[in-house]
Design a protein around this motif. Structure first.
Motif, PDB file in Angstrom:
ATOM      1  N   ALA A 157       0.836  -1.206   0.000  1.00 49.96           N
ATOM      2  CA  ALA A 157       0.000   0.000   0.000  1.00 49.96           C
ATOM      3  C   ALA A 157       0.868   1.252   0.000  1.00 49.96           C
ATOM      4  O   ALA A 157       0.566   2.236  -0.686  1.00 49.96           O
ATOM      5  N   VAL A 158       1.959   1.229   0.759  1.00 48.00           N
ATOM      6  CA  VAL A 158       2.875   2.375   0.778  1.00 48.00           C
ATOM      7  C   VAL A 158       3.560   2.521  -0.580  1.00 48.00           C
ATOM      8  O   VAL A 158       3.692   3.630  -1.116  1.00 48.00           O
ATOM      9  N   ALA A 159       3.982   1.391  -1.148  1.00 52.51           N
ATOM     10  CA  ALA A 159       4.668   1.420  -2.441  1.00 52.51           C
ATOM     11  C   ALA A 159       3.773   1.985  -3.543  1.00 52.51           C
ATOM     12  O   ALA A 159       4.261   2.589  -4.503  1.00 52.51           O
ATOM     13  N   ALA A 160       2.469   1.798  -3.401  1.00 54.72           N
ATOM     14  CA  ALA A 160       1.527   2.282  -4.414  1.00 54.72           C
ATOM     15  C   ALA A 160       0.977   3.664  -4.092  1.00 54.72           C
ATOM     16  O   ALA A 160       0.214   4.228  -4.879  1.00 54.72           O
ATOM     17  N   ASP A 161       1.372   4.218  -2.955  1.00 58.11           N
ATOM     18  CA  ASP A 161       0.826   5.503  -2.498  1.00 58.11           C
ATOM     19  C   ASP A 161       1.591   6.671  -3.120  1.00 58.11           C
ATOM     20  O   ASP A 161       2.766   6.888  -2.829  1.00 58.11           O
TER      21      ASP A 161
END
Length: 208
Positions: A157-161
Motif C-alpha cells: 500500500a505504501v509502495a503504491a501511495d
C-alpha cells in the motif's frame, strides 16, 4: 397437321417445364444463398460472443495478476502446486494459443469449435480456482506466515501511495518482496506495474 400439331404442343410443354424448372432452381439457389448468409451472420455473432467471453475471463485474471494487494489476500491464484490453479493456468494458455489474430479465422466451423471449447474450459477452470481461492484466502498459512503477508500488504500500500516519497515507496516495495519471498508466487506483471509507478514517481508528471 395432327401429328405436327401434337409435336408442337409437346415441344411447347417441354419448354414450359424447362422454364419452370429454371425458375425453381433459381429460387432454390437464392434460398440457399440466403440461408448461407444467415449461417455466416450467426457464426460471426457466435465468434463475437466467444471472444468477449475470453476477454472477460482475462480481465478477471488481471485483477489478480496486476494487483499485488489482491493477490496477497487470495494467494492460491498463483500457486501452481494447487491442482485447480494449475488447471486454470493450463486452460488459459491453450485458449490464448488458439485465439486468432483476426476473427474471420474462426469462420471455419472446426476451428471455431476448438477455440470455443478451449475458452469454455478456461472460464470453467478459472471459476473453480477463484471460488476455492476466495474460500480459503490465507487459511493454508501459519500464523507467522499470515503476519508476514499482512506486513507485505501494508508495505505494498505504501509502495503504491503517490503521497509517499519515491524513496519511501522503493524501500516499502523491497521490504514487501522480502516478506513475500517463499510465500507467494508474484507474477512478473504485478512487479513491473509497481516498479513502473515507482520509477515514474522519480520524474514529476510521468506517473500513471
Amino acid at each position: 397437321m395432327g401429328v405436327a400439331g401434337g409435336w408442337t404442343a409437346r415441344v411447347a410443354a417441354y419448354n414450359e417445364k424447362r422454364r419452370k424448372d429454371k425458375i425453381e432452381l433459381a429460387r432454390i439457389k437464392a434460398s440457399a444463398q440466403t440461408e448461407q448468409l444467415r449461417i455466416t451472420q450467426t457464426s460471426k455473432t457466435a465468434i463475437t460472443k466467444v471472444l468477449a467471453r475470453h476477454d472477460d475471463v482475462d480481465a478477471r485474471w488481471f485483477g489478480y495478476e496486476l494487483d499485488l494487494a489482491t493477490l496477497i489476500e487470495y494467494p492460491m491464484m498463483t500457486d501452481l502446486r494447487e491442482p485447480l490453479t494449475l488447471a486454470f493456468h493450463r486452460a488459459k494458455v491453450r485458449a490464448d494459443d488458439l485465439r486468432p489474430n483476426h476473427p474471420d479465422e474462426l469462420l471455419e466451423p472446426a476451428v471455431f469449435a476448438e477455440y470455443r471449447d478451449a475458452v469454455s474450459e478456461y472460464a470453467t477452470a478459472f471459476d473453480a480456482a477463484e471460488r476455492e481461492a476466495r474460500r480459503r484466502k490465507q487459511a493454508d498459512f501459519s500464523p507467522v506466515e499470515r503476519e508476514r503477508l499482512e506486513r507485505a500488504r501494508r508495505l505494498v500500500a505504501v509502495a503504491a501511495d503517490s503521497a509517499a516519497t519515491p524513496a519511501e515507496r522503493q524501500a516499502a516495495y523491497r521490504k514487501a518482496r522480502a516478506e513475500l519471498d517463499g510465500l507467494i508466487a508474484v507474477p512478473p506483471a504485478a512487479s513491473e506495474k509497481i516498479e513502473r509507478r515507482i520509477s515514474a514517481a522519480l520524474e514529476p508528471g510521468r506517473e500513471r
